[in-house]
Every structure is written in C-alpha cells, then in structure tokens.
Design a protein around this motif. Structure first.
Motif, PDB file in Angstrom:
ATOM      1  N   LEU A   1      32.445  62.545  -8.720  1.00 58.07           N
ATOM      2  CA  LEU A   1      32.068  63.222  -7.634  1.00 58.07           C
ATOM      3  C   LEU A   1      32.793  63.489  -6.168  1.00 58.07           C
ATOM      4  CD1 LEU A   1      32.398  66.642  -8.411  1.00 58.07           C
ATOM      5  CD2 LEU A   1      29.698  66.243  -7.876  1.00 58.07           C
ATOM      6  N   LEU A   2      32.302  63.059  -5.790  1.00 53.76           N
ATOM      7  CA  LEU A   2      32.722  62.324  -4.653  1.00 53.76           C
ATOM      8  C   LEU A   2      33.718  61.864  -4.085  1.00 53.76           C
ATOM      9  CD1 LEU A   2      29.919  60.657  -2.448  1.00 53.76           C
ATOM     10  CD2 LEU A   2      30.568  62.896  -2.045  1.00 53.76           C
ATOM     11  N   ALA A   3      34.797  61.369  -4.703  1.00 56.96           N
ATOM     12  CA  ALA A   3      36.086  60.865  -5.105  1.00 56.96           C
ATOM     13  C   ALA A   3      36.965  62.207  -5.767  1.00 56.96           C
ATOM     14  CB  ALA A   3      36.410  59.301  -6.281  1.00 56.96           C
ATOM     15  N   HIS A   4      36.446  62.913  -6.047  1.00 57.89           N
ATOM     16  CA  HIS A   4      36.477  63.948  -7.227  1.00 57.89           C
ATOM     17  C   HIS A   4      37.266  64.404  -5.371  1.00 57.89           C
ATOM     18  CE1 HIS A   4      37.747  66.595  -9.493  1.00 57.89           C
ATOM     19  NE2 HIS A   4      37.455  67.917  -8.619  1.00 57.89           N
ATOM     20  N   VAL A   5      36.756  65.338  -4.538  1.00 61.48           N
ATOM     21  CA  VAL A   5      36.292  65.410  -4.055  1.00 61.48           C
ATOM     22  C   VAL A   5      37.300  65.126  -2.988  1.00 61.48           C
ATOM     23  CG1 VAL A   5      35.361  66.960  -1.810  1.00 61.48           C
ATOM     24  CG2 VAL A   5      34.335  67.415  -4.443  1.00 61.48           C
ATOM     25  N   ALA A   6      37.173  64.042  -2.201  1.00 67.94           N
ATOM     26  CA  ALA A   6      38.171  63.776  -1.531  1.00 67.94           C
ATOM     27  C   ALA A   6      39.827  63.681  -1.783  1.00 67.94           C
ATOM     28  CB  ALA A   6      37.952  62.233  -1.130  1.00 67.94           C
ATOM     29  N   ALA A   7      40.125  63.916  -3.156  1.00 69.43           N
ATOM     30  CA  ALA A   7      41.520  63.652  -3.663  1.00 69.43           C
ATOM     31  C   ALA A   7      41.569  65.389  -3.218  1.00 69.43           C
ATOM     32  CB  ALA A   7      41.665  63.068  -5.198  1.00 69.43           C
ATOM     33  N   HIS A   8      40.793  65.911  -2.720  1.00 73.21           N
ATOM     34  CA  HIS A   8      40.944  67.600  -2.258  1.00 73.21           C
ATOM     35  C   HIS A   8      41.502  67.859  -3.979  1.00 73.21           C
ATOM     36  CE1 HIS A   8      41.752  66.147   1.634  1.00 73.21           C
ATOM     37  NE2 HIS A   8      42.798  65.108   1.222  1.00 73.21           N
ATOM     38  N   LYS A   9      40.698  67.773  -5.040  1.00 71.82           N
ATOM     39  CA  LYS A   9      40.608  68.408  -5.470  1.00 71.82           C
ATOM     40  C   LYS A   9      39.396  69.602  -6.240  1.00 71.82           C
ATOM     41  CE  LYS A   9      42.164  64.778  -9.049  1.00 71.82           C
ATOM     42  NZ  LYS A   9      42.421  63.883 -10.281  1.00 71.82           N
ATOM     43  N   PRO A  10      39.146  70.733  -6.807  1.00 73.64           N
ATOM     44  CA  PRO A  10      38.688  71.687  -6.218  1.00 73.64           C
ATOM     45  C   PRO A  10      37.157  71.607  -7.141  1.00 73.64           C
ATOM     46  CG  PRO A  10      39.849  72.740  -7.465  1.00 73.64           C
ATOM     47  CD  PRO A  10      40.554  71.620  -6.791  1.00 73.64           C
ATOM     48  N   VAL A  11      35.751  72.343  -7.130  1.00 79.86           N
ATOM     49  CA  VAL A  11      34.679  72.440  -7.183  1.00 79.86           C
ATOM     50  C   VAL A  11      34.052  73.547  -6.626  1.00 79.86           C
ATOM     51  CG1 VAL A  11      32.608  71.358  -7.580  1.00 79.86           C
ATOM     52  CG2 VAL A  11      34.263  69.559  -7.076  1.00 79.86           C
ATOM     53  N   TRP A  12      33.401  74.268  -8.710  1.00 81.47           N
ATOM     54  CA  TRP A  12      33.023  75.333  -7.899  1.00 81.47           C
ATOM     55  C   TRP A  12      31.554  74.961  -8.753  1.00 81.47           C
ATOM     56  CZ3 TRP A  12      32.455  79.898  -6.189  1.00 81.47           C
ATOM     57  CH2 TRP A  12      30.886  80.863  -6.892  1.00 81.47           C
ATOM     58  N   ALA A  13      30.383  75.921  -7.673  1.00 81.56           N
ATOM     59  CA  ALA A  13      29.481  74.988  -7.965  1.00 81.56           C
ATOM     60  C   ALA A  13      28.419  76.662  -8.392  1.00 81.56           C
ATOM     61  CB  ALA A  13      28.314  74.300  -7.554  1.00 81.56           C
ATOM     62  N   GLU A  14      27.658  77.246  -9.413  1.00 80.70           N
ATOM     63  CA  GLU A  14      26.934  77.982  -9.506  1.00 80.70           C
ATOM     64  C   GLU A  14      25.294  77.727  -9.689  1.00 80.70           C
ATOM     65  OE1 GLU A  14      29.772  80.493 -11.800  1.00 80.70           O
ATOM     66  OE2 GLU A  14      28.025  79.836 -13.365  1.00 80.70           O
ATOM     67  N   CYS A  15      24.983  78.026  -8.968  1.00 81.66           N
ATOM     68  CA  CYS A  15      22.933  78.331  -8.744  1.00 81.66           C
ATOM     69  C   CYS A  15      22.922  76.471  -8.619  1.00 81.66           C
ATOM     70  CB  CYS A  15      22.316  78.996  -9.626  1.00 81.66           C
ATOM     71  SG  CYS A  15      21.039  79.376  -9.315  1.00 81.66           S
TER      72      CYS A  15
END
Length: 445
Positions: free
Chosen positions: A317-331
C-alpha cells in the motif's frame, strides 16, 4: 430491464423499536421459504451493513439497502421491480421503530404499498401488547398492513393472553415465537455479529425458521402469500452511467476486518467501467495489480494486532501511494491508516502510519446519521456510524454535511495526504457515479 409492472408478494418486517427481533424474524422468514424452494429476495431499510449479512445467508442472494433519501426513490423502485420479476417473495427488514427516522420504514411501506408485519417483543407484557399492535396499525392512515407477531414469548399460555389482548379489528394475529438461545443472533458494539464469523450461523437461522414454521405466519403457502401481492411499477428510464473508470482496476479490501461493503457500491464501480479485484489485509495479502484502492469500513479494532503485523500488505500500500495512485478509505478503512489505535481497555496497537495521529475507541457511539459529501463532480449521499475518534495534525480538506429533517450542518472531516483520501463517511456510490469516479482518480478534492 422490463418496463412493465411486476406483481410479487412482499412484506416489510417492522417493530415499535430497535432490539425487538426484526432481523431474526426477517431472516427466519426468508430462510423458511428458501428451504421450501421459493425464490426469496431480501432487502434492508436504511444504511446498514450488518443485518444484510444474515439476510444474505438466509435467502442465498445479495441484499441491497432501501432508503428514500440515501438510495433515492428511483433506486428503491428499480431494485424492487427487478427483484419482484425474479422472486416468489420479497422480505424487507425495517430500521429502528416503524415510524422512526426521516425517512422511516413506514414511509417506504406507504410509498411502495408494502404490507407491514409488526414484530413486538412481548416478553414483559400482556394486555399492553394489544395497545401496541393497535397503535402501530392505526397511527398513520393508509399504512398497508400484514399482521402482528409476538416475539420472545414465555409459554403457550402467554401467547394466548397476547392474542386475546388484540382489539377486534384487523390487527391480524400471525402467531408467537418463543425466546430461545438456539436462534439468538449475537451482538457487539456496532450491531449484530457478522454471520460469516459464526460457525453455527446457519444452524441458528434454521432453528429460528423451525420456530416460525409453527406459527400462522410460517404456515403460509404460495396461495396464502398471494394476499400480500404488490404491483411494482417500473422505474423511469435513467441515463446510462458513463464509463469514467474504463480500463482501471480497483482493489477492494474484503475480509472480517473490512466487511462494510454495499453490493450496490461494487455494482456502481463496475458500471463505471472498472474491474474490481479483492485482497485481504488480515491474510497479509499484497495489493493486486491495480490503479486505485478502496479500504471500506468494518472492524479493524477487533483485529488490530493482526493488522499491526500485516507488513506485506502495508508495504504494498505504501508503494501504491508512493506511485501517486489514489486510495479512498472509509471509517474502519481510515482507522488502520493512522499510526496508533487505542482500545477502550488502554491497550495500544501500532497501525500502518500512512496518516499521522491516532484513533481512540470509545465506550459510546461517537457519531450516527445521514451525511452527504459534495465534490466538484457531484454530491455523494451516505451515512456515518462509529465508536471511535481520531486525533491528527492533518487539517481537513473538506467536511461532509449532516442531514437532519432537511437541515444540514458540518459533519465528518475528510482528510487528504498525498493520494490518500479518508473519512468516517460511508458513501453510497450510486447516488453520484461521477463523484464516485473522482475518488478513484488523481483529481484532488
């Protein structure tokens, strides 16, 4: 989708208040008729993730929510019409008390002509049972009515007293169900325990169905059910969902810690053109190849220690975010992203640290109610329901609006850090597909 009206027996299972046994009776009714070979489709009124797990197990089919505000009248009409075309019986479980909330279960019943079955916990009453049944039946003129069922009854003699207490009108005695631990559905802080977590879940439903089979309600066959037939009008034609997520793959966390997923939300993502794939943080699975991630709500607090050690999942997940790919997290999906989770008993668990700060569990409900989130691409409707609070140095980039009786006020914070966007807000994706698409693309709020 057919545009002709479709007639199908239907019943809305309601009660004078929460905790009366609506879910048990609704699931037992669905299970009883499913066992008899009838095609049953079940629904849940209002924003709820937990009761649908039991209704799904009972009916063998996915369960959608119906809410005149959150899912909209047109959405309700479309789902009821489609289900009626493929079913022998529709079972709709109400929410809270019959007349509670705006909109209420009674409002849904009147809008679509759904006969109301009132379930009353009669464990500590006799004559008052008749007054309650009469009041529920006649409080609102024009309410479609199926009858009344006494729940958690002590004995056959007690049941006779309750039946005798009914006024000589059309309250409609449908029998009594005893109190029995064999079919009690266990609860915890957010509501019922998820059915898939209990190895004896189906046995509990079968025991409840067996008890219901001994009542006039449970003995209704196909011919008897016909008196509850409802003509469901086809919804008006709607504009096709634009394929804004075509060619994109969205990875969705799905396991016991992240189980608050409306089936309609997955349908909306697919209608937008996305390919949906799943992964389990509890199993420490890395993200599958994807363009965006959805971390839905659930129970991360019950699995905090396991999630703390999900190093492979966290690293991907950290690598995903480092690649500037979106994450939507609910509650619950947001909770695991903070640095620390503090339990009610004082225990602390390091979490994934994608967001600064900590989450603290509370003994009491921290927030509850309908909410909406306005984005440049549209306004998403949904709700909030949580027993925790977060403390973070992040400044919110937006707030939802809490909606009560047509009045709005500031609701949940929405946080953003890099490509991660997170909130306690649970969105109903179908309420604004274009806004939903924007959550899974790089466009900022």
């Amino acid at each position: 989708m057919s545009t002709a009206p479709v007639s199908c027996p239907a019943v809305l299972v309601a009660a004078p208040a929460s905790g009366q046994g609506k879910t048990t009776v609704a699931a037992a009714l669905a299970r009883l008729h499913t066992r008899a070979g009838r095609r049953v489709r079940a629904f849940k009124c209002g924003p709820d993730f937990l009761d649908p797990h039991w209704l799904t197990l009972a009916s063998g089919h996915p369960v959608d929510n119906l809410d005149l505000w959150m899912t909209g009248e047109a959405g309700c009409r479309a789902r009821l019409h489609a289900a009626a075309a493929d079913a022998d019986l529709l079972v709709i479980e109400g929410v809270m008390g019959l007349f509670d909330g705006t909109p209420s279960a009674a409002g849904l019943a009147q809008r679509f002509g759904l006969p109301v079955l009132a379930v009353i916990d009669a464990s500590a009453m006799a004559g008052t049972f008749g007054a309650l049944a009469h009041g529920l039946r006649h409080y609102r003129a024009g309410l479609p009515w199926a009858g009344v069922l006494a729940n958690r009854v002590a004995s056959a003699g007690h049941a006779q007293m309750l039946e005798a207490a009914l006024p000589t009108d059309d309250s409609g005695w449908l029998g009594a169900v005893p109190r029995d631990a064999a079919f009690t559905l266990p609860e915890r802080h957010l509501g019922l325990t998820v059915a898939s977590e209990l190895p004896d879940a189906m046995a509990r439903l079968d025991a409840a169905a067996d008890a219901l089979a001994a009542t006039p309600l449970g003995q209704m066959d196909t011919a008897a059910l016909a008196r509850w037939a409802v003509p469901f009008e086809a919804p008006p034609a709607h504009t096709p969902t634009p394929p804004l997520l075509a060619g994109r793959t969205i990875a969705v966390a799905r396991d016991a810690a992240f189980c608050f997923i409306y089936p309609a939300n997955l349908d909306t993502l697919r209608a937008l053109g996305a390919q949906v794939v799943f992964f389990s943080p509890l199993a420490n699975e890395p993200l599958p190849a994807c363009d965006a991630v959805w971390l839905p709500g659930g129970y991360p607090e019950l699995h905090a220690q396991t999630l703390q050690h999900a190093a492979l999942c966290r690293a991907s997940l950290l690598a995903h975010v480092a690649a500037h790919k979106p994450v939507w997290a609910e509650c619950g999906g947001m909770m695991v992203l903070f640095e620390l989770l503090l339990q009610v008993d004082g225990q602390t668990h390091p979490q994934w640290g994608l967001l600064p700060g900590q989450v603290s569990m509370q003994k009491r409900l921290a927030a509850l109610g309908p909410q909406q989130l306005t984005l440049p691409a549209g306004t998403l409707r949904g709700h909030t329901f949580h027993y925790s609070r977060c403390d973070t140095p992040l400044a919110p980039v937006a707030h939802t609006e809490a909606v009560r009786g047509g009045v709005t006020k500031p609701g949940e914070a929405v946080y953003q850090r890099g490509s991660v966007r997170a909130s306690y807000f649970h969105a109903w994706f179908a309420s604004a597909p274009e806004a939903t698409a924007s959550l899974f693309m790089e466009a900022p709020l």
